[in-house]
Scaffold this active site. Structure first.
Site, PDB file in Angstrom:
ATOM      1  N   GLU A 360       0.843  -1.196   0.000  1.00 40.73           N
ATOM      2  CA  GLU A 360       0.000   0.000   0.000  1.00 40.73           C
ATOM      3  C   GLU A 360       0.881   1.249   0.000  1.00 40.73           C
ATOM      4  O   GLU A 360       1.805   1.370   0.804  1.00 40.73           O
ATOM      5  CB  GLU A 360      -0.862   0.044   1.272  1.00 40.73           C
ATOM      6  CG  GLU A 360      -1.839  -1.105   1.416  1.00 40.73           C
ATOM      7  CD  GLU A 360      -3.210  -0.799   0.819  1.00 40.73           C
ATOM      8  OE1 GLU A 360      -3.368   0.249   0.150  1.00 40.73           O
ATOM      9  OE2 GLU A 360      -4.125  -1.624   1.039  1.00 40.73           O
TER      10      GLU A 360
HETATM   11 ZN    ZN Z   1      -7.003  -1.012  -2.835  1.00 42.47          ZN
END
Ligand code: ZN
Length: 401
Positions: A360
């Site tokens: 992320e």
């Molecule tokens: Zn995502």
């Protein structure tokens, strides 16, 4: 100058295709607004004297709040233009970016962007020259841009193949870039990479492009790595969502990263088949799965330290050794033991026992830092996976199906 340069490499050109919002004209004496290009989103547009108000709706509800907007301004006069965005759902999240050439992007300076009504509404003042420009929640990387990037990679590197792995709901092809280990009769070990399940998650896409370019480069490390490991990279898992300017889902209203288990959608079915091929081959092993996304900050969702992966302790070794190499990119490791959530990470770990992570990247993380750090993450990934002895890892085909 009202913009701060970002520095996005020029290969990330946005292909401008006609898709969404074939609307009635939205124009006044100052400018015309449209959403007639791939990735655009205007749900409704209102002229209010000299200014405009745009309404932004999600593709369906309920939905994770990633309010995507993207529109083009064609000036009729030079000077300032006031455009406000009103979100019918969720609130303002992405700082507006602007492109005057469809290739390079700049953040619109915060002093020209005002949040109102607790983020339900945003008012921006846009400086108009004589040429059209695009204002977008994040930079655009269209299906066409992925295609030309992938074709360029294949043209440069003879060991690469571009393989069609399936079609989206609307019939867009889904491709993987693939390299096969040069010693095919031995144990075939694979690293599999996925990206863009969630259309607005461009910061994760930038990381993936840099990561993939590094593992498919002609460096000594990458060459050694590819001699032993196969690499499969699916950079655009949700081409329909990207083309339609969706907030999160595919065109059937499904969150693809909640479909790894049910596999009800053609996009996730294509990914599953790719993993089936590894599972079904008695000589093939999955060694690592990374799925690139974006969220508020840089982090990795990983297995917990108690969950045994094969290779063992890879995650800690990898993240620590990458972290030692830079001071410009902060990230955290978030251990998640949620095997019931049908994400790529949980599916891949549950089926193969290989380290499986969600990579992320923060929505607004500096773009140069994303790419630089992704190169480091890719190099350390290769170095550390190579440090495991192939014979020790062995062939473990238990509990694959
Ligand atoms: Zn995502």
């Amino acid at each position: 100058m009202r913009t701060l340069l970002f520095g996005i490499a020029s290969f990330l050109t946005s292909g401008l295709l006609s898709v969404s919002w074939a609307n009635e004209t939205c124009e006044n004496d100052l400018a015309k607004l449209d959403a007639d290009f791939e990735g655009a989103r205007i749900s409704a547009c209102f002229v209010e004297g000299d200014s405009f108000e745009i309404r932004i709706d999600p593709e369906d509800q309920p939905i994770n709040p990633s309010p995507w907007y993207s529109f083009r301004v064609t000036p009729k006069q030079t000077g300032d233009l006031k455009v406000s965005i009103r979100y019918s759902y969720g609130k303002h999240r992405y700082r507006p970016k602007r492109s005057d050439d469809g290739r390079t992007w700049a953040l619109i300076d915060a002093i020209y962007v005002r949040e109102r009504q607790k983020g339900k509404r945003v008012v921006m003042t846009l400086e108009m020259g004589t040429e059209p420009f695009i204002v977008s929640a994040q930079e655009l990387i269209s299906g066409q841009a992925y295609e030309s990037w992938e074709k360029g990679m294949v043209a440069k590197h003879p060991y690469l193949e571009r393989v069609k792995i399936g079609n989206s709901v609307e019939g867009r092809p889904i491709y993987a870039l693939k390299s096969t280990p040069s010693e095919p009769d031995s144990n075939r070990e694979y690293v599999v990479l996925f990206g863009r399940q969630h259309p607005p998650e461009l910061s994760g896409a930038f990381a993936m492009l840099a990561f993939v370019s590094t593992v498919f480069a002609d460096t000594e490390l990458a060459t050694d790595f590819r001699n032993r490991f196969g690499i499969i990279a699916v950079s655009l898992m949700n081409p329909d969502g990207v083309a339609n300017g969706n907030w999160r889902h595919n065109v059937n209203g499904k969150d693809l990263n909640r479909d790894w288990g049910p596999f009800t959608q053609p996009e996730t079915q294509a990914a599953k088949k790719l993993l089936d091929d590894i599972a079904d081959d008695p000589n093939s092993q999955l060694r690592l799965m990374l799925d690139f996304h974006s969220t508020k900050k840089n982090l990795f969702y990983t297995q917990t330290k108690k969950e045994k992966t094969k290779p063992e302790k890879f995650t800690a070794r990898w993240l620590e050794s990458a972290d030692e190499r830079f001071d410009y990119y902060d990230f955290s490791r978030e251990e998640r033991h949620q095997r019931s959530l049908p994400t790529s990470k949980n599916y891949s770990f549950g089926r193969f026992g290989a380290p499986s992570m969600t990579y992320e990247v923060g929505d607004e993380t500096n773009r140069a830092a994303i790419s630089r750090s992704a190169v480091v993450f890719a190099e350390e990934m290769m170095r550390i996976l190579l440090s495991y002895d192939e014979d020790d890892l062995g062939k473990d085909k238990a509990s694959r199906n």
